[in-house]
Scaffold this motif. Structure first.
Motif, PDB file in Angstrom:
ATOM      1  N   MET A   6      -1.632  -3.204  -7.218  1.00 43.49           N
ATOM      2  CA  MET A   6      -2.227  -1.872  -6.218  1.00 43.49           C
ATOM      3  C   MET A   6      -2.575  -0.880  -6.534  1.00 43.49           C
ATOM      4  N   SER A   8      -1.837   3.104  -4.771  1.00 45.50           N
ATOM      5  CA  SER A   8      -1.603   3.115  -3.644  1.00 45.50           C
ATOM      6  C   SER A   8      -2.679   4.182  -3.285  1.00 45.50           C
ATOM      7  N   PRO A  25      -1.505   0.818   0.343  1.00 45.37           N
ATOM      8  CA  PRO A  25      -1.759   0.405  -0.891  1.00 45.37           C
ATOM      9  C   PRO A  25      -3.012  -0.562  -0.582  1.00 45.37           C
ATOM     10  N   TYR A  83      -4.980  -3.410  -2.818  1.00 50.13           N
ATOM     11  CA  TYR A  83      -4.351  -4.572  -2.846  1.00 50.13           C
ATOM     12  C   TYR A  83      -5.449  -5.164  -4.203  1.00 50.13           C
ATOM     13  N   VAL A 132      -4.325  -5.993   2.527  1.00 54.53           N
ATOM     14  CA  VAL A 132      -3.348  -6.570   3.202  1.00 54.53           C
ATOM     15  C   VAL A 132      -2.391  -7.208   2.028  1.00 54.53           C
ATOM     16  N   GLY A 140       2.747  -1.033  10.540  1.00 57.84           N
ATOM     17  CA  GLY A 140       3.180  -2.197   9.722  1.00 57.84           C
ATOM     18  C   GLY A 140       3.241  -3.537   9.881  1.00 57.84           C
ATOM     19  N   GLN A 173       8.955  -3.168  -1.051  1.00 53.81           N
ATOM     20  CA  GLN A 173       7.901  -3.879  -0.252  1.00 53.81           C
ATOM     21  C   GLN A 173       9.294  -3.880   0.506  1.00 53.81           C
ATOM     22  N   THR A 175       6.300  -1.774   5.829  1.00 51.83           N
ATOM     23  CA  THR A 175       5.861  -3.353   5.237  1.00 51.83           C
ATOM     24  C   THR A 175       4.935  -2.930   4.058  1.00 51.83           C
ATOM     25  N   LYS A 176       4.081  -2.093   3.205  1.00 52.34           N
ATOM     26  CA  LYS A 176       3.311  -2.006   2.468  1.00 52.34           C
ATOM     27  C   LYS A 176       3.892  -2.147   0.894  1.00 52.34           C
ATOM     28  N   MET A 177       3.358  -2.653   0.258  1.00 58.11           N
ATOM     29  CA  MET A 177       3.721  -2.777  -1.209  1.00 58.11           C
ATOM     30  C   MET A 177       4.163  -0.569  -1.298  1.00 58.11           C
ATOM     31  N   VAL A 178       5.410  -0.460  -1.855  1.00 60.04           N
ATOM     32  CA  VAL A 178       4.906   1.125  -2.144  1.00 60.04           C
ATOM     33  C   VAL A 178       5.261   1.705  -3.843  1.00 60.04           C
TER      34      VAL A 178
END
Lengths: 741, 741
Positions: free
Chosen positions: A194, A196, A210, A212, A285, A361, B184, B254-257
């Motif tokens: 991913m 950012s 992100p 992906y 997603v 979210g 996440q 709820t996203k990947m950080v």
């Protein structure tokens, strides 16, 4: 559409018709147009309204100064005159005014591995750009690089010489000013991770999000790994860290690696020239969805298969309008402009329908297309009007996306980007787009919900993120200088309120109709009769002093106006031109003042506020020739088959839509009003296929006869009075004939 | 073992036996021991050889100066005298000399959310530390925090007052100097992510690796989110970034950080005091495995359930040795030392057997336990000898892990940490550990492969990562000053070669036996007869000049010796003490010189080279009383039931193993040689349960009778000659009786 498909079949099955195939609409597209002069388009491939796209990335590194991404406010991944290429980015924005996306940079190199883009970058030559295809030769490595894309997958093909070949996926550099990435090599043919992105226009960093990806390689790598350049460590411990801040190579690493400056490499040892194809599926997603997007769209398909599909998709899309007469150059300009209107808004949802909701979210799921990149301050003026006419299903889906955003977020979008509200620019343009669409008969959405959403932003005084200054606006009729761009904002609110009034009227809400019609005329309170200009007013009602109407040209910041000055805004009253004419002292005063804008070079073709100005002479009987002359001159001057062939930022297709309409001979002069004003078409004949789901006629033909100024306008052979035509009249006409002198 | 279980059952079912329960071995453990004086242990819970552990983290922030993690070479997550707590880390190293791990910091707070650890940190009080349990009261928030752990899961229990409660998971700060994390939020009860760790001892940054985690909360959060503090952006663009370098809150994200300084928070609004339990499962393989570890080990279990299991596991482990007589304080010191030998090497594999292979990047799978954290330069001296005697199954598994590393990596481990070879320290200790184990009859591993691996590192001159300087060593008999620590390294190679010789002999490889036996004595070439010291020699054979035998005390860097000086190394010839005696001019010269080391305070209890010195008097008939006196004095002086109750770094249990053996009255004086030397036990009776899989006797009893110096040693009632006993003699004896004067 059926007829056209038969035509396509003919071409496909008859090799000797190859010359004919060259003349299909998609073949006229020249994606180089707009890649200079801050047009901010990119030359690489994208499918119509694609999520993924590929752009050569040549804005990093001092080799590209002065058009280097970090050295100025540069909003594009590619500049035509730059020479130093550092990769090919896989998600990109087209024609926007802020740097964003431009990440997932793939780069082929040869010889020893080098991971510093300033060192592995190269000059390049022999660019070839077509709809859905781009290729170039990378000088330093003698590698031919070719690219195509499906909706959610970028596909690359690299032809390497013999010897060591490397394919780098750089997750550090990017056009965005957001940082941070994750990468994990899954196998010797697959990478996942991913990147950012976010903070569009240096705004809302907390909404960074992100993208992906999954990358699949057609051949297993002989060697692979990840690199990471860590942040420089400061403090006492730094003395023991010989590696402090230095890039590390993590060979054969299949572990998850994160960092601001990381990347992965796949290396090969070829004993003869070889080609490698790389497919990169993206998703907003999840990695799993990126993988599914890749498999569903391109699994088992070759580079050529994908290109053929995307080329066909472009051809089908662009063939909705057929132009005849005009030069090849004209057709190139026209179809490239139409192409540019089919990039944004673009697909946000994955193949399985999943998409990130705005603000909540949550992961939503859509049956249709969830669109994103709503640069509404730009596109409310003509892009959505073009879509409603030629691509009504798209437009309907876009309205649905906007309403879904309202459900998710509590507000209609203003400048939505990948499910973040960037709050860029001013006004409340969503209302205009929705009203315009509904009033054109595209009504397969919940109009009551839409109306509720429009009223919320129009009336909610407290905590209203869309309409700052609303209290003053409602009470005084104008936004005061307490807020930036007070005059511009007042005008935008007027335009939105006018659209709400029209929709209220159509829905039988008479009171609202009157209330908003009334509100929409409050611009008059900002009209300074002495100057014949709109002018900012203070909280206490006084005019803002000292006032210079010239101030604010060339996007300079100023009191009262956003990206413009009083000249560039004072005629932006499309919904009440007769009222403005009156304020200007009648037809002559109006015409003189408007002409003066052009004569004194205050007119700016490169920005939206004045974009309809050339058409405003049509409001004065006898002066319509000026619109015809002006529009023709502007098309010729600003829209060219060259890299600098756009007047400036394409603004997600707004400039291009202006060109498309202007070249077809009509223009949606008053957003929200379902009407067009007429000028000279550039082509002899234009045939617009109409979607039978929304329109009863199969097509609309516009014919031009003769030369010089317009003498007569005929609709279905009957003489048409004046230079305006309603949407209904137009789509129910079979032929609009424009007879010149 | 069966008997003991019945005993446990008795306790569990009889409430009135609670006083008895207090006297179980696990109850004597005081994990506070070693948490000051650079002992580098931590007071928080871990299961025997656990992968996860929890330590209060109080080494960040200027509030903790001078023992602040970045202000000096500080290798522990917790220092007993520090006062400013910033969370509870979930993977930790115990008793090592370099900062590493100490990440996944969980912290309960109350009131408004604050994500800066320097601001949310707090003082604390009422610490309670037991085997498998730790709790403290956090002053600032009036929160009681309790912790326990299963093998791969840390479990926390926070008792909050009413009002807003927050549980922060800080992925930025950590003891490691590696940075980078991913997080996440999966749902309002679950978080997943990873933290990058590595670069142990500021080495091999390219081998940095992730620890994955899944955190589950017992109650759904009312609010949650992620924070990110981005790197400070420099350059022209920074002027437009109002948020540059500032922490952002990403609410409900709820996203990947990813980022170097990120974390997540779960917030609650309690209308009455409430408790929350948080389980954090870890894995070095994947998030999925971390989740499976969590579910398999703690799914459906309460905090109390997990604690009970871990307490029982500790009790079972520690009960392998039962001590009688001695004070409660002595038992506390003894069982805590034994506890410290049961932390590292620790479990690397997940519940399903998966583990990251060393170097290959592949995921291996083991049926037994894959062990990690092999600090072999330390542990080859006594830890593995203790395991071979008391926990032979563990030791066998560790040898198997070492051989698997050889299969994966091509080399035996030197200082292995979570499947990275850190190449810390010198020598080739794996050979000694393997030979020692085999010669003690623990032979359920592929000894031929082990022998092959040992020969490879002993003989391969080119590209040998384990034995730098090997060419000189083989040709000249010593490593020259071209390499750092040339004398120390020569001594270590001698010790390894001696072990290889012994194994070769056992395997019937007579030529190798002679060759390596010969090689093992080459230290003599570094013996300066004038100084009665080992001394570095140059490439040309000359002695290194000027030479000061005192140089190198207190870990100061010097030519010839690693972490020590000539005094601290010259007697480190455990495999050839008779030869050394001869060089020293006979018994008197040897005794005098050895005694001088203690008298002049050159002896360093806190480091390994001289760790066997106190026992060397046993080699001189009539002088054994000195060993008895010295050992007793050193135990009493350096091993205490206090935070500073270890002499220095515990060195993954090496100091503790020294104490365990010394308190039991015998010591494995010559690593590789299956023998022990005898001193006075501290307890009246010691009963060691022997594993029936490896030993025919059920137990070994050591009894002490009388006071003063040793008068007589009886094995099964028969008088034993001298102060040495072979491993076979010992484990086949039923009673070793030590009669004092």
């Amino acid at each position: 559409m059926k007829q056209f498909r038969s035509f396509l079949m003919l071409i496909i099955f008859c090799g000797n018709f190859i010359v004919v195939a060259q003349e299909e609409p998609a073949d006229y597209v020249n994606p180089i147009i707009g890649t200079s002069n801050y047009g901010a388009t990119y030359p690489g491939p994208i499918a119509p309204r694609g999520m993924a796209s590929i752009s050569p990335f040549n804005v990093a590194g001092p080799q590209n100064l002065p058009l280097e991404k970090d050295s100025q406010w540069l909003s594009n991944p590619y500049v035509h005159e730059n020479t130093f290429l550092t990769g090919f980015s896989h998600i990109n924005l087209s024609g926007v005014g802020c740097p964003e996306l431009g990440v997932l940079l793939l780069m082929p190199t040869t010889g020893d591995l080098e991971t510093d883009h300033l060192k592995y970058g190269s000059t390049y030559k022999n660019e070839l750009a077509k709809a859905g295809y781009y290729s170039t030769q990378i000088d330093k490595y003698d590698v031919r690089a070719e690219f195509t894309a499906s909706t959610r997958v970028g596909v690359s093909k690299f032809s390497f010489p013999e010897g060591q070949a490397n394919i780098l996926l750089n997750l550090g550099i990017g056009l965005t000013n957001e940082e941070g990435a994750m990468v994990q090599i899954v196998s010797d043919t697959e990478i996942q991770g991913m990147r950012s992105v976010g903070s569009f226009c240096y705004n809302s960093p907390e909404a960074a999000y992100p993208v992906y990806f999954v990358a699949k390689f057609s051949k297993p790598a002989a060697n692979f790994g990840v690199w990471k350049k860590p942040a420089l460590y400061e403090g006492v411990e730094a003395q023991w860290m010989g590696y402090n801040g230095k890039t590390r190579l993590m060979e054969k690493s299949t572990k998850m690696v994160v960092g601001d400056s990381i990347g992965s490499y796949f290396s090969y040892n070829f004993d003869k020239p070889e080609t490698i194809e790389v497919k990169i599926g993206v998703s907003y997603v999840s990695i799993e969805n990126a993988r599914e997007n890749l498999e569903q769209e391109t699994g088992g398909k070759s580079f050529e298969d994908v290109y053929k599909e995307t080329h066909n998709a472009w051809n089908e899309t662009l063939s909705k309008i057929k132009v005849e007469g005009g030069t090849k150059e004209d057709k190139t300009i026209f179809y490239t402009a139409l192409y540019h209107t089919q990039i944004h808004p673009n697909t946000l949802n994955d193949w399985n329908g999943d998409y990130p909701e705005i603000k909540t979210g949550e992961i939503g799921n859509t049956k249709g297309t969830r669109y994103t990149v709503f640069s509404l301050w730009d596109t409310y003026r003509n892009v959505h009007q073009l879509l409603s006419l030629v691509y009504p299903k798209q437009q309907s889906n876009m309205i649905q996306s906007m309403l879904d955003m309202y459900d998710e977020n509590g507000w209609l979008p203003k400048w939505e980007l990948n499910s973040t509200e960037t709050f860029t620019m001013v006004g409340d343009p969503a209302s205009i787009v929705i009203a315009d669409t509904y009033l054109k008969g595209i009504q397969d959405f919940d109009v009551e919900k839409a109306y509720e959403a429009m009223l919320k932003s129009a009336d909610q005084i407290e905590n209203n993120p869309l309409r700052p200054g609303l209290k003053d606006y409602i009470e005084k009729g104008y936004v005061t200088t307490d807020h930036g761009g007070s005059v511009s904002t007042t005008q935008e609110y007027n335009a939105a309120d006018h659209a709400i009034a029209l929709l209220a009227n159509a829905l039988g809400k008479k009171d609202d109709y009157k209330r908003f019609q009334n509100r929409s005329l409050s611009y008059k309170k900002l009209f300074d009769k002495n100057l014949k200009m709109l002018r900012p007013r203070l909280q206490n009602g006084d005019w803002y002093e000292p006032f210079d109407p010239n101030e604010g040209a060339n996007f300079a910041e100023n009191v009262g106006f956003i990206e413009g000055n009083a000249w560039q805004y004072s005629f932006m009253i499309p919904h009440d031109v007769p009222g403005l004419i009156k304020l200007m002292g009648g037809n002559k005063g109006f015409t003189d003042q408007l002409q003066k804008i052009f004569d004194t070079k205050q007119f700016d073709m490169a920005n939206e506020p004045g974009i309809a100005y050339p058409y405003l002479f049509n409001y004065v009987k006898g002066e319509e020739w000026r619109s015809q002359k002006m529009v023709e001159e502007l098309v010729r001057k600003h829209f060219k088959n060259t890299a600098d062939g756009l007047p400036g930022n394409d603004d997600t297709g707004t400039m291009s839509a202006w060109a498309v309409y202007s070249m077809m001979g009509f223009y949606p002069v008053s957003p929200g009003d379902p009407k067009y004003t007429i000028t000279k078409p550039l082509f002899d004949k234009i045939t617009i296929q109409l979607d039978s789901k929304y329109y009863k006629n199969k097509e609309l033909v516009i014919e031009k006869v003769g030369k010089g100024r317009i003498k007569q306008i005929l609709i279905n052979g009957k003489k048409h009075k004046g230079y305006f035509v309603s949407h209904d009249e137009l789509v129910n006409a079979k032929i609009l004939k424009i007879i010149l002198e």
